[in-house]
Motif scaffolding. Structure first.
Motif, short mmCIF file in Angstrom:
data_model
loop_
_atom_site.label_atom_id
_atom_site.label_comp_id
_atom_site.label_asym_id
_atom_site.label_seq_id
_atom_site.Cartn_x
_atom_site.Cartn_y
_atom_site.Cartn_z
N GLU A 28 0.85 -1.19 0.00
CA GLU A 28 0.00 0.00 0.00
C GLU A 28 0.88 1.24 0.00
N PRO A 29 0.56 2.23 -0.81
CA PRO A 29 1.34 3.47 -0.77
C PRO A 29 1.08 4.26 0.50
N ALA A 30 2.04 5.07 0.87
CA ALA A 30 1.87 5.96 2.02
C ALA A 30 0.79 6.99 1.73
N ARG A 31 0.16 7.47 2.77
CA ARG A 31 -0.82 8.56 2.66
C ARG A 31 -0.14 9.82 3.15
N PHE A 32 0.02 10.79 2.27
CA PHE A 32 0.78 11.98 2.60
C PHE A 32 -0.14 13.12 3.03
N PHE A 62 0.30 10.19 -9.23
CA PHE A 62 1.72 10.14 -8.86
C PHE A 62 2.01 10.71 -7.47
N GLY A 63 0.95 11.16 -6.78
CA GLY A 63 1.08 11.59 -5.40
C GLY A 63 0.26 10.73 -4.46
N ARG A 64 -0.93 10.32 -4.93
CA ARG A 64 -1.79 9.46 -4.11
C ARG A 64 -1.84 8.03 -4.66
N PHE A 65 -1.27 7.82 -5.84
CA PHE A 65 -1.11 6.52 -6.47
C PHE A 65 -2.42 5.79 -6.71
N GLU A 66 -3.40 6.58 -7.17
CA GLU A 66 -4.60 5.97 -7.72
C GLU A 66 -4.20 5.26 -9.01
N PRO A 67 -4.62 4.03 -9.25
CA PRO A 67 -4.13 3.25 -10.38
C PRO A 67 -4.43 3.90 -11.73
N LEU A 68 -3.48 3.79 -12.64
CA LEU A 68 -3.73 4.13 -14.04
C LEU A 68 -4.55 3.02 -14.67
N SER A 156 13.50 11.15 -14.49
CA SER A 156 12.67 11.63 -13.39
C SER A 156 11.36 12.11 -13.98
N PHE A 157 10.30 11.40 -13.68
CA PHE A 157 9.00 11.63 -14.31
C PHE A 157 8.18 12.65 -13.54
N SER A 158 8.26 12.56 -12.21
CA SER A 158 7.43 13.41 -11.36
C SER A 158 8.11 13.59 -10.01
N LEU A 159 8.02 14.80 -9.47
CA LEU A 159 8.48 15.06 -8.10
C LEU A 159 7.39 15.85 -7.40
N ILE A 160 6.90 15.30 -6.30
CA ILE A 160 5.81 15.90 -5.54
C ILE A 160 6.25 16.06 -4.10
N GLU A 161 6.08 17.26 -3.56
CA GLU A 161 6.38 17.49 -2.15
C GLU A 161 5.20 16.98 -1.33
N THR A 162 5.52 16.32 -0.20
CA THR A 162 4.49 15.57 0.51
C THR A 162 4.15 16.07 1.91
N SER A 177 9.96 16.66 2.68
CA SER A 177 9.79 15.31 2.12
C SER A 177 9.21 15.38 0.71
N SER A 178 9.38 14.27 -0.02
CA SER A 178 8.88 14.21 -1.39
C SER A 178 8.65 12.77 -1.79
N VAL A 179 7.98 12.59 -2.90
CA VAL A 179 7.89 11.28 -3.55
C VAL A 179 8.24 11.48 -5.02
N LEU A 180 9.12 10.63 -5.51
CA LEU A 180 9.61 10.70 -6.88
C LEU A 180 9.06 9.53 -7.67
N VAL A 181 8.73 9.75 -8.92
CA VAL A 181 8.37 8.68 -9.84
C VAL A 181 9.39 8.69 -10.97
N ARG A 182 9.93 7.51 -11.26
CA ARG A 182 10.90 7.34 -12.35
C ARG A 182 10.25 6.60 -13.51
N LEU A 183 10.66 6.95 -14.71
CA LEU A 183 10.31 6.18 -15.91
C LEU A 183 11.55 5.42 -16.32
N SER A 184 11.48 4.09 -16.29
CA SER A 184 12.67 3.26 -16.51
C SER A 184 12.36 2.13 -17.48
N HIS A 185 13.41 1.71 -18.19
CA HIS A 185 13.30 0.54 -19.07
C HIS A 185 13.51 -0.71 -18.22
N GLY A 186 12.51 -0.99 -17.39
CA GLY A 186 12.55 -2.14 -16.52
C GLY A 186 13.21 -1.85 -15.19
#
Length: 458
Positions: A28-32, A62-68, A156-162, A177-186
């Protein structure tokens, strides 16, 4: 007239589920307390068909991680082991991140959206699972700079202060504090294979080899799959090491759990760019022995590739694995020549001539203490200035005269007085303005300047 590039379609995937739950844990993702958008990589978003999201939708995903839609409906913390500063550790795994989504990019590659700072997992040990805002800012700057300098890197796809206050023993606390989302080839690491070898799990090792070959290298599994996979990883990681050297970059923590089997650079902690060509320059204050110093990075990455070879002995005989591993040196020599000539803006000639030139340049950079970025800026296009500052480069100047430029100096970037650099003093100055006054103008200006340099280097 050539057709204009078309925006990428959103094409979700769930291929990681094919491996089965022996490879991950649902979390479960953290609740910020809050979600404040600080960096949105619209260029990266366009490559995977997500550039249409509103800022509100962006924060939700990308901050609350509701599914795509169409991809993973539950975040997955991936399981792996690894050598950390040459000490094997079976107690690690995704401790403050998870795999959030998979999708295809505009090159039809399978991509992951993974997180850093998204909360605790079964592998957090005693950590809080969070990321400092400074750590997030540093990763954005690192990935933007490396991408511009031609390094295959996560983005670095997204940076959100939490909105949380974090305590850290190695920096002033409490800190933001922050949460980062990366776009990676695996996100499959050498350490992913090491865990299966440690557990003597040949069945899942074979499944993972086939998965990586099929989804990242477009090859079938079976037969000599393990040796073929190692050949890909050796070639790719040699290229990665070479690109670090040409960029003047020091990753800082080249542990086997930080090496992706797609050979894409990722996971930036105590990174730095070297001011001069100093092989002993280190990035991590705790790297007392200089294990991951600037000049030792090819050795360190080769050692990590050897750990993959050792793990793959669970499936394959030693001889083909040794043969694949022994190719690292030749792959590296070709790759470092190509990378340095690319940054110089000239076309390669033949391997022996190119290597001789690169050795001459490296020797001059070491002896003359010329700043790395200054040299590549002044010599772009193949003409080393004939000035007292470049006395050590007489031999390199003569050799470069026989090379053909691959690009001109017409771009406005080359008309400036200074090269775009990313040395530690500037990184700290950018952060200080954010920390002291919530002033993001220097950060935003730096990202723009880096992208201008990247456009000039193409």
């Amino acid at each position: 007239m050539a057709a204009s590039p078309q925006p990428a379609r959103y094409r979700p995937e769930t291929t990681i589920l094919d491996l089965g739950d022996a490879f991950y844990d649902s979390v479960e993702p953290a609740r910020f307390p809050e979600t404040r958008l600080r960096f949105r990589n619209q260029r990266a978003a366009a490559s995977v068909g997500l550039d249409h999201l509103t800022d509100a939708e962006w924060l939700a995903h990308f901050g609350r991680f509701e599914p795509l839609s169409g991809t993973l409906q539950t975040p997955l913390a991936l399981r792996y082991h690894g050598h950390q500063f040459r000490q094997y550790n079976p107690e690690i795994g995704d401790g403050r991140g998870f795999l959030y989504a998979q999708l295809r990019d505009d090159r039809d590659r399978l991509m992951d959206l993974g997180t850093k700072g998204s909360g605790q997992t079964p592998y957090s040990r005693f950590g809080d699972g969070r990321l400092t805002l400074k750590g997030g800012v540093r990763e954005v700057l690192a990935t933007e700079m490396l991408e511009a300098l031609g390094v295959e890197t996560s983005r670095s796809f997204s940076l959100i202060e939490t909105g949380e206050a974090l305590d850290r023993g190695d920096e002033p606390s409490p800190t933001r504090s922050s949460v980062l989302v990366r776009l990676s080839h695996g996100h499959v690491r050498i350490g992913t294979f090491q865990r299966l070898a440690y557990e003597r799990d040949a069945e899942n090792m074979a499944r993972l080899v086939d998965y990586v070959l099929r989804h990242f290298y477009n090859e079938p599994g079976g037969g000599d799959a393990a040796a073929r996979l190692l050949e890909h990883v050796v070639r790719g990681t040699a290229r990665l090491a070479a690109s670090y050297m040409a960029a003047g970059f020091v990753h800082g923590v080249l542990n086997s759990d930080n090496i992706n089997v797609t050979a894409e650079s990722f996971d930036y902690g105590p990174w730095r760019f070297a001011p001069t060509w100093d092989p002993a320059f280190t990035a991590a204050y705790f790297d007392h022995a200089g294990l991951y110093a600037f000049g030792r990075q090819p050795e360190a990455i080769h050692w990590d590739a050897a750990q993959l070879a050792i793990s793959l002995r669970l499936l394959a005989e030693a001889e083909p694995l040794i043969a694949a591993l022994d190719g690292f040196g030749d792959h590296y020599q070709r790759a470092v020549s190509d990378a340095i000539l690319w940054r110089l803006g000239v076309r390669p000639r033949d391997p022996a001539t190119d290597r001789a030139l690169v050795q001459t340049i490296e020797k001059a950079l070491r002896s003359g203490k010329t700043p790395i970025d200054r040299f590549f800026f002044d010599a772009f296009g193949g003409a080393v200035p004939d000035t007292p500052a470049y006395q050590a480069f007489a031999e390199a100047r003569e050799a470069l005269a026989d090379y053909t430029p691959r690009a001109t100096r017409d771009h406005s970037y080359w008309h400036g007085a200074e090269p775009c650099s990313m040395l530690i003093d500037e990184v700290e100055a950018i952060w200080a303005r954010i920390a002291d006054a919530d002033d993001w103008t220097a950060f935003e200006a730096k990202v723009a300047a880096i992208r201008e340099m990247g456009a000039a280097l193409i």
